[in-house]
Design an enzyme around this catalytic site. Structure first.
Site, PDB file in Angstrom:
ATOM      1  N   ASP A 223     -26.645 -18.880 -20.951  1.00 43.17           N
ATOM      2  CA  ASP A 223     -27.683 -18.129 -20.497  1.00 43.17           C
ATOM      3  C   ASP A 223     -27.521 -17.338 -19.326  1.00 43.17           C
ATOM      4  OD1 ASP A 223     -30.464 -17.513 -20.102  1.00 43.17           O
ATOM      5  OD2 ASP A 223     -31.258 -19.204 -21.398  1.00 43.17           O
ATOM      6  N   HIS A 246     -25.830 -14.214 -19.886  1.00 44.26           N
ATOM      7  CA  HIS A 246     -26.916 -13.364 -19.873  1.00 44.26           C
ATOM      8  C   HIS A 246     -27.131 -12.519 -18.704  1.00 44.26           C
ATOM      9  CE1 HIS A 246     -29.011 -15.627 -23.499  1.00 44.26           C
ATOM     10  NE2 HIS A 246     -27.655 -15.377 -23.711  1.00 44.26           N
TER      11      HIS A 246
END
Ligand SMILES: *[C@@H]1O[C@H](CO)[C@@H](O)[C@H](O)[C@H]1NC(C)=O
Ligand SMILES: *[C@@H]1O[C@H](CO)[C@@H](O)[C@H](O)[C@H]1NC(C)=O
Ligand SMILES: *[C@@H]1O[C@H](CO)[C@@H](O)[C@H](O)[C@H]1NC(C)=O
Ligand SMILES: *[C@@H]1O[C@H](CO)[C@@H](O)[C@H](O)[C@H]1NC(C)=O
Length: 397
Positions: A223, A246
């Protein structure tokens, strides 16, 4: 023997009160104590719970005067099931030396799913380093508990003057390090690692904090490499290599129509390698507050998807272009170059109130996929564009 020593000191003090005073002053000012978890009954075999022994060692460390060191020695693996290191402490400063390794229990052995593995709160002037590992055993959670509550590995809450460096954190069930309500913190030479497809394994998740620096670290997670949430200001990230992951994200902000603010964020000299996003701001429809004075500069991209992205319709399936969101203004993207993985090079998707004073300067992004040429998309984006490839003709003056 003891009595002899005491009366000797008493006599010394009577004869020379000055010397006695000096001596005790000296003692207080330079006192430095060292506590080793091995002296508190730890097993260090990676299997039996050492949490209580760590807590006793912490209690002595926290209560001591002057400078206090807590040593977690090399060559051992300490299993911790649940550890809360609470302040305020009597010690002026505390140094935790993590030379050895810490391992979390597997999912079934975890004590309280709602509590992160190690929670450090209300401790000021804390330094943690030493080169050790913290293994989160996240692989026992990810598959079986995608949507249930998963804990993180390390949380700092209300810690001022914090320095964390040279640690390896791997495979947290959820985020690796959460930082809330801290001032003056520095994280550097860190290595944070989890598989690219592991759910919500943010490396850093920071909120309500000020003057925080993330420096010279390698992050590969499932993430955000750094998620900068509401209440943050004066946050710097430099020398971060992120990927997979991310990207470095501001937000998400304004969920459930919340009022939130983020300002003075400076991301410099970072690399995004195979990330799903790069320099990113995400806000929910209906939220209020602001994001302002943000700089992303000197960024290298290697096959990043969405390398430059503002998304003010975050989390909404059917974007309502009439709905407002947080005020985004004074955001600079400067000296950013490399490759994106498909056509999505620049996306400035602002809400109906618009993003203002966006500056895009010296950007050169080409697609690594010859069938999908890099492009720019905008929606309600206002600002200035200088020397940018791909062409950004959609920005409004
Ligand atoms: C550590 O200190 C706390 C707070 O003073 C106390 O509640 C706890 O029992 C102590 N634990 C150990 C293991 O010494
Ligand atoms: C963050 O970066 C800016 C710009 O380089 C610098 O002026 C500032 O001192 C940095 N802040 C911290 C807390 O290091
Ligand atoms: C940029 O970041 C790298 C780490 O990725 C570091 O080695 C280098 O010293 C940094 N350069 C500057 C000018 O800060
Ligand atoms: C903006 O976001 C909405 C919702 O996610 C999406 O439908 C739309 O295609 C986006 N526009 C651009 C330009 O990316």
């Amino acid at each position: 023997m003891q009595e002899g020593l005491v009366s000797c000191i008493l006599i010394l003090c009577l004869v020379s009160p000055c010397l006695c005073l000096k001596w005790s002053n000296f003692g207080v000012e330079t006192e430095e104590s060292t506590y080793n978890v091995l002296d508190y009954g730890t097993n260090g075999n990676g299997e039996s719970d050492d949490s209580n022994a760590f807590l006793s060692a912490w209690n002595d460390t926290c209560r001591s005067q002057g400078i206090a060191n807590l040593v977690i020695p090399k060559g051992k693996v300490f299993m911790l099931k649940n550890l809360e290191l609470k302040g305020p402490c009597k010690a002026n400063s505390i140094h935790i030396q993590l030379f050895g390794n810490i391992v979390a229990p597997t999912k079934d052995e975890w004590v309280d799913d709602k509590k992160d593995l190690i929670i450090i709160s209300n401790v000021n002037s804390l330094t943690i380093d030493g080169g050790g590992y913290i293994e989160g055993n996240g692989n026992t959670w990810w598959e079986r508990c995608k949507d249930c509550t998963r804990p993180g590995v390390l949380r700092f809450s209300s810690c001022n003057d914090l320095s964390v460096s040279s640690l390896n954190l791997v495979n947290s069930p959820r985020f690796h390090i959460a930082i809330n309500n801290c001032k003056n913190a520095r994280f550097f030479n860190m290595n944070i690692n989890a598989p690219g497809n592991s759910p919500n394994t943010d490396a850093y998740d920071i909120s309500n904090s000020k003057n925080v620096v993330f420096q010279d670290s390698t992050i590969a997670v499932g993430d955000d490499c750094i998620a900068i949430n509401g209440g943050c200001s004066y946050i710097n990230a430099t020398g971060i290599t992120c990927g997979p992951g991310h990207g470095i994200s501001i937000g998400s902000l304004g969920k459930n129509k919340d009022y939130e603010t983020v300002e003075e964020v400076h991301v410099k000299n970072c690399t995004f390698k195979g990330t799903t996003n790069g320099a990113r701001i995400k806000t929910w429809e209906g939220g209020s507050g602001y994001v302002r004075n943000i700089i992303f500069e000197d960024i290298i991209l290697i096959e990043a998807k969405n390398p430059i992205i503002i998304d003010q319709h975050y989390g909404s399936k059917n974007a309502n272009i009439e709905v407002e969101s947080l005020q985004i203004s004074d955001v600079t993207f400067q000296n950013i170059e490399g490759t994106c993985a498909d056509e999505r090079a620049i996306r400035l998707n602002c809400s109906s109130n618009g993003c203002h004073n966006l500056i895009l300067d010296q950007i050169n992004i080409i697609s690594s996929n010859p069938e999908k040429k890099a492009q720019a998309f905008c929606n309600n984006a206002y600002g200035k564009v200088k020397q940018v490839i791909p062409l950004v003709s959609c920005i409004l003056e």
